[in-house]
Write an enzyme that holds these catalytic residues in place. Sequence first.
Site, PDB file in Angstrom:
ATOM      1  N   ARG A 224       6.734  -8.627 -36.627  1.00  0.00           N
ATOM      2  CA  ARG A 224       6.012  -7.545 -37.268  1.00  0.00           C
ATOM      3  C   ARG A 224       6.441  -6.207 -36.653  1.00  0.00           C
ATOM      4  O   ARG A 224       6.542  -6.076 -35.429  1.00  0.00           O
ATOM      5  CB  ARG A 224       4.490  -7.713 -37.089  1.00  0.00           C
ATOM      6  N   HIS A 272      12.988  -7.204 -44.279  1.00  0.00           N
ATOM      7  CA  HIS A 272      11.913  -8.196 -44.149  1.00  0.00           C
ATOM      8  C   HIS A 272      12.286  -9.476 -44.922  1.00  0.00           C
ATOM      9  O   HIS A 272      11.579  -9.889 -45.854  1.00  0.00           O
ATOM     10  CB  HIS A 272      10.566  -7.640 -44.637  1.00  0.00           C
TER      11      HIS A 272
HETATM   12  P1  NAP Z   1       1.951 -19.276 -35.176  1.00  0.00           P
HETATM   13  O1  NAP Z   1       2.376 -20.656 -35.522  1.00  0.00           O
HETATM   14  O2  NAP Z   1       0.527 -18.906 -35.269  1.00  0.00           O
HETATM   15  O3  NAP Z   1       2.482 -18.988 -33.688  1.00  0.00           O
HETATM   16  C1  NAP Z   1       2.155 -17.845 -32.972  1.00  0.00           C
HETATM   17  C2  NAP Z   1       2.681 -18.000 -31.544  1.00  0.00           C
HETATM   18  O4  NAP Z   1       2.511 -16.760 -30.854  1.00  0.00           O
HETATM   19  C3  NAP Z   1       1.931 -19.055 -30.753  1.00  0.00           C
HETATM   20  O5  NAP Z   1       2.825 -19.751 -29.914  1.00  0.00           O
HETATM   21  C4  NAP Z   1       0.965 -18.220 -29.921  1.00  0.00           C
HETATM   22  O6  NAP Z   1       0.591 -18.808 -28.702  1.00  0.00           O
HETATM   23  C5  NAP Z   1       1.825 -17.015 -29.642  1.00  0.00           C
HETATM   24  N1  NAP Z   1       1.019 -15.853 -29.286  1.00  0.00           N
HETATM   25  C6  NAP Z   1       0.064 -15.232 -30.033  1.00  0.00           C
HETATM   26  N2  NAP Z   1      -0.467 -14.205 -29.356  1.00  0.00           N
HETATM   27  C7  NAP Z   1       0.155 -14.173 -28.150  1.00  0.00           C
HETATM   28  C8  NAP Z   1       0.031 -13.348 -27.010  1.00  0.00           C
HETATM   29  N3  NAP Z   1      -0.841 -12.334 -26.964  1.00  0.00           N
HETATM   30  N4  NAP Z   1       0.823 -13.629 -25.947  1.00  0.00           N
HETATM   31  C9  NAP Z   1       1.695 -14.648 -25.980  1.00  0.00           C
HETATM   32  N5  NAP Z   1       1.869 -15.470 -27.037  1.00  0.00           N
HETATM   33  C10 NAP Z   1       1.104 -15.236 -28.113  1.00  0.00           C
HETATM   34  O7  NAP Z   1       2.753 -18.222 -36.062  1.00  0.00           O
HETATM   35  P2  NAP Z   1       4.161 -18.434 -36.799  1.00  0.00           P
HETATM   36  O8  NAP Z   1       3.960 -19.181 -38.066  1.00  0.00           O
HETATM   37  O9  NAP Z   1       5.140 -18.921 -35.819  1.00  0.00           O
HETATM   38  O10 NAP Z   1       4.475 -16.931 -37.206  1.00  0.00           O
HETATM   39  C11 NAP Z   1       4.592 -15.922 -36.222  1.00  0.00           C
HETATM   40  C12 NAP Z   1       4.752 -14.585 -36.904  1.00  0.00           C
HETATM   41  O11 NAP Z   1       6.043 -14.484 -37.491  1.00  0.00           O
HETATM   42  C13 NAP Z   1       3.800 -14.349 -38.087  1.00  0.00           C
HETATM   43  O12 NAP Z   1       2.524 -13.975 -37.656  1.00  0.00           O
HETATM   44  C14 NAP Z   1       4.505 -13.241 -38.818  1.00  0.00           C
HETATM   45  O13 NAP Z   1       4.102 -12.018 -38.257  1.00  0.00           O
HETATM   46  C15 NAP Z   1       5.981 -13.480 -38.488  1.00  0.00           C
HETATM   47  N6  NAP Z   1       6.759 -13.934 -39.665  1.00  0.00           N
HETATM   48  C16 NAP Z   1       7.771 -13.131 -40.089  1.00  0.00           C
HETATM   49  C17 NAP Z   1       8.542 -13.528 -41.164  1.00  0.00           C
HETATM   50  C18 NAP Z   1       9.690 -12.687 -41.617  1.00  0.00           C
HETATM   51  O14 NAP Z   1      10.274 -12.981 -42.664  1.00  0.00           O
HETATM   52  N7  NAP Z   1      10.062 -11.662 -40.905  1.00  0.00           N
HETATM   53  C19 NAP Z   1       8.268 -14.746 -41.796  1.00  0.00           C
HETATM   54  C20 NAP Z   1       7.223 -15.524 -41.326  1.00  0.00           C
HETATM   55  C21 NAP Z   1       6.474 -15.111 -40.243  1.00  0.00           C
HETATM   56  P3  NAP Z   1      -0.399 -20.091 -28.662  1.00  0.00           P
HETATM   57  O15 NAP Z   1       0.402 -21.219 -29.271  1.00  0.00           O
HETATM   58  O16 NAP Z   1      -0.629 -20.309 -27.238  1.00  0.00           O
HETATM   59  O17 NAP Z   1      -1.590 -19.736 -29.485  1.00  0.00           O
HETATM   60  C1  GLV Z   2       6.253 -12.929 -43.682  1.00  0.00           C
HETATM   61  O1  GLV Z   2       6.450 -11.983 -42.974  1.00  0.00           O
HETATM   62  C2  GLV Z   2       5.166 -13.841 -43.509  1.00  0.00           C
HETATM   63  O2  GLV Z   2       4.295 -13.569 -42.669  1.00  0.00           O
HETATM   64  O3  GLV Z   2       5.124 -14.862 -44.218  1.00  0.00           O
END
Ligand code: NAP
Ligand code: GLV
Length: 309
Positions: A224, A272
């Site tokens: 983000r 993005h």
């Molecule tokens: P997720 O499964 O909820 O994983 C989030 C991870 O971040 C978890 O390991 C969590 O730790 C860790 N975390 C959260 N807050 C933290 C903090 N303060 N300090 C350290 N670690 C922290 O999310 P995801 O599905 O992997 O997605 C992550 C992000 O990627 C999304 O929220 C979105 O913003 C981004 N995204 C971007 C795209 C794109 O196209 N650019 C696409 C999809 C997603 P814990 O496991 O210990 O809770």
């Molecule tokens: C894309 O950024 C998503 O959060 O799915």
Amino acid sequence: MSLLLACDVGADEAATWRAALAAALPGEHLVETSDAADDIEVAIVANPRPGALAGLPRLRLIQSLWAGVDRLLADPTLPAGVPIVRMVDPAMNVAMAETALWAVLALHRGFFRYARLQREGRWAPHGQRRADEMVVAVLGLGQMGRSAALRLAAQGYRVLGWSARPTAVEGIETHAGAAALDALLARADIVLDLLPLTPATRGLFDATRFARMKPGAGFVNLARGAHVVEADLLAALDAGPLRHAVLDVFQTEPLPAGHAFWSHPRVTVLPHAAAQTDPRSAAGVVAANLHAWRAGRPLAHVVDRARGY
Ligand code: NAP
Ligand code: GLV
């Protein structure tokens, strides 16, 4: 009972979602306005406009078509107490791991520099390090971070992972908690951000944090834009320590015309697009979640509103 589809996307994308969801949910009544608000039990949302879910007295479930739910949670009118299920689709994890591998490989081997030299018509080979000599810090070890970390480790990189709570990932050296971050950054040749946007991660990458990074480090943000203080990132590129940044996400999207990132020689911009939700597979994920919920089975990937992800 109806399913509300609330998408703040272009007309073509909305049409694609409409068709994919209609095919995956035969027999369901899909609506796109809340005119018959009393009839809406489930909302399927893609980054909806604030207020899109207000005034739905029978709403029982919110299914996000996006993985990140920061915009959804920021809506002050979001109904309290209704479970929100995030989009978790293995196809999206694969796409993110591919983008992460491309960015890390290009930074590691200096391919972005070679692209710049080509534009300048210059022939100037630089030295070559092995993958196992490169330390990559993957911040966030959830769906996206874990997939990326495993792909990078399989490619031979030395991967450090960071999460909020302690976790184990095979082949990855993991660390948890705010106190561990700076030591991790100091060791990393490349820092890859795959954290959700929460109060704890907003503005995480500021001048102080960049100053902790190794001279010549690469920074990759596929998560983000609001994680980054953009002026501080530019300063870290111009005055050190950063060599190059790969950015898929920005404070303002689309990235405004004339923004310094567009023309900075050591910034690579993506629109993005690191891991788009693919309606072909994601509609099936929505259908499976809906069936589980209707059958009274426990829901997977429910957002923890207190944590913000
Ligand atoms: P997720 O499964 O909820 O994983 C989030 C991870 O971040 C978890 O390991 C969590 O730790 C860790 N975390 C959260 N807050 C933290 C903090 N303060 N300090 C350290 N670690 C922290 O999310 P995801 O599905 O992997 O997605 C992550 C992000 O990627 C999304 O929220 C979105 O913003 C981004 N995204 C971007 C795209 C794109 O196209 N650019 C696409 C999809 C997603 P814990 O496991 O210990 O809770
Ligand atoms: C894309 O950024 C998503 O959060 O799915």
